[in-house]
Design an enzyme around this catalytic site. Sequence first.
Site, short mmCIF file in Angstrom:
data_model
loop_
_atom_site.label_atom_id
_atom_site.label_comp_id
_atom_site.label_asym_id
_atom_site.label_seq_id
_atom_site.Cartn_x
_atom_site.Cartn_y
_atom_site.Cartn_z
N ASP A 174 0.83 -1.26 0.05
CA ASP A 174 -0.02 0.06 -0.01
C ASP A 174 0.98 1.12 0.03
O ASP A 174 0.74 2.09 -0.65
CB ASP A 174 -0.96 -0.07 1.24
CG ASP A 174 -1.88 -1.19 1.38
OD1 ASP A 174 -2.13 -1.62 0.28
OD2 ASP A 174 -1.91 -1.95 2.38
N HIS A 201 -5.01 -3.73 5.54
CA HIS A 201 -4.81 -4.05 4.19
C HIS A 201 -6.08 -4.52 3.44
O HIS A 201 -6.32 -5.65 2.94
CB HIS A 201 -3.63 -5.05 4.06
CG HIS A 201 -3.65 -5.37 2.59
ND1 HIS A 201 -2.67 -4.50 1.85
CD2 HIS A 201 -3.23 -6.39 2.07
CE1 HIS A 201 -2.80 -4.87 0.59
NE2 HIS A 201 -2.99 -6.14 0.76
N1 LIG Z 1 -0.10 -8.62 1.92
C1 LIG Z 1 -0.33 -7.90 0.46
O1 LIG Z 1 -0.17 -6.77 0.37
C2 LIG Z 1 -0.80 -9.17 -0.71
C3 LIG Z 1 -1.25 -10.34 -0.38
N2 LIG Z 1 -1.48 -11.23 -1.31
C4 LIG Z 1 -2.05 -12.34 -1.07
O2 LIG Z 1 -0.99 -13.55 -1.20
C5 LIG Z 1 -1.42 -14.81 -1.19
C6 LIG Z 1 -0.65 -15.64 -2.32
O3 LIG Z 1 -0.60 -14.91 -3.45
P1 LIG Z 1 -0.18 -15.74 -4.74
O4 LIG Z 1 1.31 -15.82 -4.54
O5 LIG Z 1 -0.47 -14.65 -6.00
O6 LIG Z 1 -0.87 -17.15 -5.10
P2 LIG Z 1 -0.44 -18.30 -5.54
O7 LIG Z 1 -1.74 -19.22 -5.72
O8 LIG Z 1 0.22 -18.18 -6.96
O9 LIG Z 1 0.69 -18.90 -4.87
C7 LIG Z 1 0.22 -19.33 -3.39
C8 LIG Z 1 1.37 -20.53 -3.26
O10 LIG Z 1 1.03 -21.30 -1.80
C9 LIG Z 1 1.13 -22.55 -2.02
N3 LIG Z 1 0.56 -23.16 -0.79
C10 LIG Z 1 -0.89 -23.35 -0.64
N4 LIG Z 1 -1.15 -23.84 0.58
C11 LIG Z 1 0.05 -23.98 1.17
C12 LIG Z 1 0.31 -24.52 2.42
N5 LIG Z 1 -0.21 -25.13 3.25
N6 LIG Z 1 2.02 -24.58 2.82
C13 LIG Z 1 2.79 -23.91 1.61
N7 LIG Z 1 2.26 -23.39 0.68
C14 LIG Z 1 0.85 -23.55 0.39
C15 LIG Z 1 0.65 -23.05 -3.39
O11 LIG Z 1 1.09 -24.07 -3.48
C16 LIG Z 1 1.20 -21.91 -4.04
O12 LIG Z 1 2.25 -22.12 -4.60
C17 LIG Z 1 -2.70 -14.80 -1.50
O13 LIG Z 1 -3.69 -14.90 -0.35
C18 LIG Z 1 -2.90 -13.10 -1.91
O14 LIG Z 1 -4.40 -12.54 -1.82
C19 LIG Z 1 -1.32 -10.92 -2.53
C20 LIG Z 1 -0.85 -9.64 -3.07
C21 LIG Z 1 -0.44 -8.55 -1.89
O1 LIG Z 2 -5.99 -7.35 -4.19
C1 LIG Z 2 -5.57 -8.38 -3.73
O2 LIG Z 2 -6.17 -9.42 -3.66
C2 LIG Z 2 -4.06 -8.60 -3.54
C3 LIG Z 2 -3.64 -7.74 -2.46
O3 LIG Z 2 -3.77 -7.57 -1.47
C4 LIG Z 2 -3.11 -6.34 -3.11
O4 LIG Z 2 -2.86 -6.34 -4.49
O5 LIG Z 2 -3.12 -5.42 -2.33
#
Ligand SMILES: NC(=O)C1=CN([C@@H]2O[C@H](COP(=O)(O)OP(=O)(O)OC[C@H]3O[C@@H](n4cnc5c(N)ncnc54)[C@H](O)[C@@H]3O)[C@@H](O)[C@H]2O)C=CC1
Ligand SMILES: O=C([O-])CC(=O)C(=O)O
Length: 342
Positions: A174, A201
Site C-alpha cells: 500500500d 490491508h
Molecule cells: N499482503 C499483500 O499486500 C498481498 C497479499 N497477497 C496474498 O498473497 C497470497 C498468495 O498470492 P499468490 O502468490 O498470488 O498465490 P499463488 O496461488 O500463486 O501462490 C500461493 C502458493 O501457496 C502455496 N500453498 C498453498 N497452501 C500451502 C501450504 N499449506 N503450505 C505451503 N504453501 C502452500 C501454493 O502451492 C502456491 O504455490 C494470496 O492470499 C494473496 O491474496 C497478494 C498480494 C498482495
Molecule cells: O488485491 C489482492 O487481492 C491482493 C492484494 O492484497 C493487493 O494487491 O494489495
Amino acid sequence: MFAARRALTGAVQRRAFTASARDLSKVTVLGAAGGIGQPLSLLLKLNPRVTDLALYDIRGGPGVAADISHINTKSKVTGYDPTPTGLASALKGAEIVLIPAGVPRKPGMTRDDLFNTNASIVRDLAKAAAESAPDANILVISNPVNSTVPIVAEIFKAKGVYNPKRLFGVTTLDVVRASRFVSELKNTDPVDENITVIGGHSGVTIVPLFSQSSHPDLVGDATLLNRVQFGGDEVVKAKDGAGSATLSMAMAGARFAESLLKAAQGEKGVVEPTFVDSPLYKDQGIDFFASKVELGPNGVEKIHDVGKLSGEEQKLLDACLADLKKVNISKGVAFVAENPGK
Ligand SMILES: NC(=O)C1=CN([C@@H]2O[C@H](COP(=O)(O)OP(=O)(O)OC[C@H]3O[C@@H](n4cnc5c(N)ncnc54)[C@H](O)[C@@H]3O)[C@@H](O)[C@H]2O)C=CC1
Ligand SMILES: O=C([O-])CC(=O)C(=O)O
C-alpha cells in the site's frame, strides 16, 4: 591525519567483521513456489543480508530452490519437501518467516472471500512456525491480512510463545503504491515520495495520509484515494482471472524483510508502516492496527501514533476502525477458537 584514518579504517573493518560474524540470517518463505513466492525468493537471493534461504511449498519448493540456487550470490538455498518434517526443517533457525501461502483473488471477489480457504492454511503454517521457529519474525502476506495476522497471534498464544513484537502483517504494498501513484501525479521520483498509510490491508481500512506528505493538496483527491485503497482490485481486474499482484508484492515483501534485517543488524531509525499488535486503538476493542513502526533487533521497537490528521482523513480513519472492529480481527480470533485444527 594518517593515524586518524587508520583508526577509522580499523573501526570500519572491526564493524564489518562483527557484522558478518553475527549476521547469519536464515529467511524462510512458506508458499515459495507461488506467484509471489517465486519472485520474492529471487529478490531474497539477491539480498546479501540473507545468508540462508529456505523455500517451502506444498508443491514445487525443491524445483524453485534448485533454479534460484544457481544465482551467483553467496547465500545457500534449500528447497524442502512438502512433509511435516520438511516444513519443520525449513523453519528451524529462521530469523524471518515470510508467508505468502494461500489462494489469490479472482475478479469480483473481496479479500475477505479468501478467508475460508486461507484461514486454515495460515493456521497450520503458524502452528509449525510456533513449534519450530518460535522466536522468528513472522511476516504475513496471505490475505485477508486483517484476519490472518490475528490467526497467527492466536496460534502462538495457544502454544505459549506469542511475542507481539515479532508478528507483522505486510502492508508495504500500500505504501509502495501510494508513493508511485503520487509520483505519477506530481511528476516526481517515487523514491522521494514517502507516504504513510495506516489502518489495515483491504478497501476502506487502507488510509493514506497525504496531509503528512509533501503534497497536502492531495487530501480530498478522490481518484487517488480510490486507487490507493483499491489498487489490488486494479491488478486483479487486469489479470482477468489469473490472480492478483505478485511482482509488486514480491518487491514490497522483500523491502520489508530488508528493513527488518537492517534493523536487526543495528541500523537505527528504520521505520515502516505495518499491521501489528498495537496499543493505539485497543480501548476501542481493536487489537491490531497498521501505523509507522520503528524496527529494531527485537522486532517492533516503537509504534508511532497516527499523528495529526486532516478532517477528511479522520473520517477515513473512523470508517477504517469500524471495519477492523466489526469484521476483520474478531473473525480471525473466532476462527481459531472454533477451528483449533489438529
Ligand atoms: N499482503 C499483500 O499486500 C498481498 C497479499 N497477497 C496474498 O498473497 C497470497 C498468495 O498470492 P499468490 O502468490 O498470488 O498465490 P499463488 O496461488 O500463486 O501462490 C500461493 C502458493 O501457496 C502455496 N500453498 C498453498 N497452501 C500451502 C501450504 N499449506 N503450505 C505451503 N504453501 C502452500 C501454493 O502451492 C502456491 O504455490 C494470496 O492470499 C494473496 O491474496 C497478494 C498480494 C498482495
Ligand atoms: O488485491 C489482492 O487481492 C491482493 C492484494 O492484497 C493487493 O494487491 O494489495
